[in-house]
Design a protein around this motif. Sequence first.
Motif, PDB file in Angstrom:
ATOM      1  N   VAL A 167       0.973  -1.191   0.042  1.00  0.00           N
ATOM      2  CA  VAL A 167       0.087  -0.102   0.031  1.00  0.00           C
ATOM      3  C   VAL A 167       0.910   1.242  -0.016  1.00  0.00           C
ATOM      4  O   VAL A 167       0.707   2.099  -0.634  1.00  0.00           O
ATOM      5  CB  VAL A 167      -0.811   0.113   1.270  1.00  0.00           C
ATOM      6  CG1 VAL A 167      -1.845   0.916   1.445  1.00  0.00           C
ATOM      7  CG2 VAL A 167      -1.796  -1.308   1.040  1.00  0.00           C
ATOM      8  N   GLY A 168       1.909   1.264   0.643  1.00  0.00           N
ATOM      9  CA  GLY A 168       2.662   2.635   0.901  1.00  0.00           C
ATOM     10  C   GLY A 168       3.523   2.699  -0.281  1.00  0.00           C
ATOM     11  O   GLY A 168       3.599   4.035  -0.746  1.00  0.00           O
ATOM     12  N   VAL A 169       3.735   1.573  -1.094  1.00  0.00           N
ATOM     13  CA  VAL A 169       4.315   1.906  -2.571  1.00  0.00           C
ATOM     14  C   VAL A 169       3.519   2.637  -3.260  1.00  0.00           C
ATOM     15  O   VAL A 169       3.806   3.788  -4.097  1.00  0.00           O
ATOM     16  CB  VAL A 169       5.014   0.780  -3.082  1.00  0.00           C
ATOM     17  CG1 VAL A 169       5.382   0.885  -4.656  1.00  0.00           C
ATOM     18  CG2 VAL A 169       5.919   0.223  -2.435  1.00  0.00           C
ATOM     19  N   PHE A 170       2.231   2.221  -3.445  1.00  0.00           N
ATOM     20  CA  PHE A 170       1.194   2.928  -4.324  1.00  0.00           C
ATOM     21  C   PHE A 170       0.940   4.374  -3.889  1.00  0.00           C
ATOM     22  O   PHE A 170       0.821   5.002  -4.712  1.00  0.00           O
ATOM     23  CB  PHE A 170      -0.098   1.998  -4.265  1.00  0.00           C
ATOM     24  CG  PHE A 170      -1.030   2.773  -5.084  1.00  0.00           C
ATOM     25  CD1 PHE A 170      -1.065   2.559  -6.582  1.00  0.00           C
ATOM     26  CD2 PHE A 170      -2.242   3.419  -4.594  1.00  0.00           C
ATOM     27  CE1 PHE A 170      -2.146   3.004  -7.396  1.00  0.00           C
ATOM     28  CE2 PHE A 170      -3.363   3.960  -5.334  1.00  0.00           C
ATOM     29  CZ  PHE A 170      -3.339   3.793  -6.607  1.00  0.00           C
ATOM     30  N   LEU A 171       0.648   4.470  -2.563  1.00  0.00           N
ATOM     31  CA  LEU A 171       0.401   5.836  -1.965  1.00  0.00           C
ATOM     32  C   LEU A 171       1.566   6.734  -2.323  1.00  0.00           C
ATOM     33  O   LEU A 171       1.251   7.990  -2.381  1.00  0.00           O
ATOM     34  CB  LEU A 171       0.075   5.730  -0.625  1.00  0.00           C
ATOM     35  CG  LEU A 171      -0.996   4.948  -0.044  1.00  0.00           C
ATOM     36  CD1 LEU A 171      -1.210   5.078   1.273  1.00  0.00           C
ATOM     37  CD2 LEU A 171      -2.421   5.685  -0.668  1.00  0.00           C
ATOM     38  N   ALA A 172       2.848   6.346  -2.286  1.00  0.00           N
ATOM     39  CA  ALA A 172       4.058   7.278  -2.873  1.00  0.00           C
ATOM     40  C   ALA A 172       3.762   7.977  -3.998  1.00  0.00           C
ATOM     41  O   ALA A 172       4.226   9.080  -4.123  1.00  0.00           O
ATOM     42  CB  ALA A 172       5.016   6.527  -2.510  1.00  0.00           C
ATOM     43  N   GLY A 173       3.013   7.453  -4.818  1.00  0.00           N
ATOM     44  CA  GLY A 173       2.739   7.954  -6.136  1.00  0.00           C
ATOM     45  C   GLY A 173       1.566   8.788  -6.313  1.00  0.00           C
ATOM     46  O   GLY A 173       1.108   8.991  -7.409  1.00  0.00           O
TER      47      GLY A 173
END
Length: 215
Positions: A167-173
């Motif tokens: 989830v954090g990887v997606f939210l970073a964008g």
Amino acid sequence: MSGTIHILGLILAGGLARRFGGDEVHAVDKARLILAGRPLLAHVRGRLAPQVSALALNANGDPDRYRDQGLPILADTVPGYSGPLAGVLAGLEYARTQGGHTHVLSVPADCPFLPQDLAARLAGAAAPGGVACATSGGQRHPVVALWPVDLADRLRQALVEEDVRKVGVFLAGQPLALVDFAVEAIDPFFNINTPDDLDAAAAFLSKGLAPAIQA
């Protein structure tokens, strides 16, 4: 955030609960674990329902085991137990078909002490088209987040074409607002990952550190 928003509350119960003995063949229904005489799901539902316009449950496997809840049961729409992002996607795509929902508020089924102002504070912080995520005690809680329904196609692309799972990887964008919630007697995002956590949560309730709220 300006304008009116309508929120679908999404309880994420699609995981395998490995630390309770679950696996790809026999997933454990953590939401059914009993805390202070009631299923975890009842605690989460009692806190979330007054804050949103409707509720849905993300759960994989046989949906009949949750039919008694009277909620829409949403299975992941991408294969392979792809984690909470897949559950969020299922919620976003469902909300889009229902009409009227502008956002989805995702919460895990193992967080029985959610703040009663969670939806209002996340909605107040979210930028148009962006995600708002809860934090507490210096930690982010990326699955406790308010997602615009219009993000569904981008999330599907990330899961299916880019193999994004965290989830954090997606939210970073994405445009992201962080909303901090105070840790007082307990962390409002205390989550139950192990049998010891379940015992600790029961102790919090018995000592009055987290008042029980009925669904």
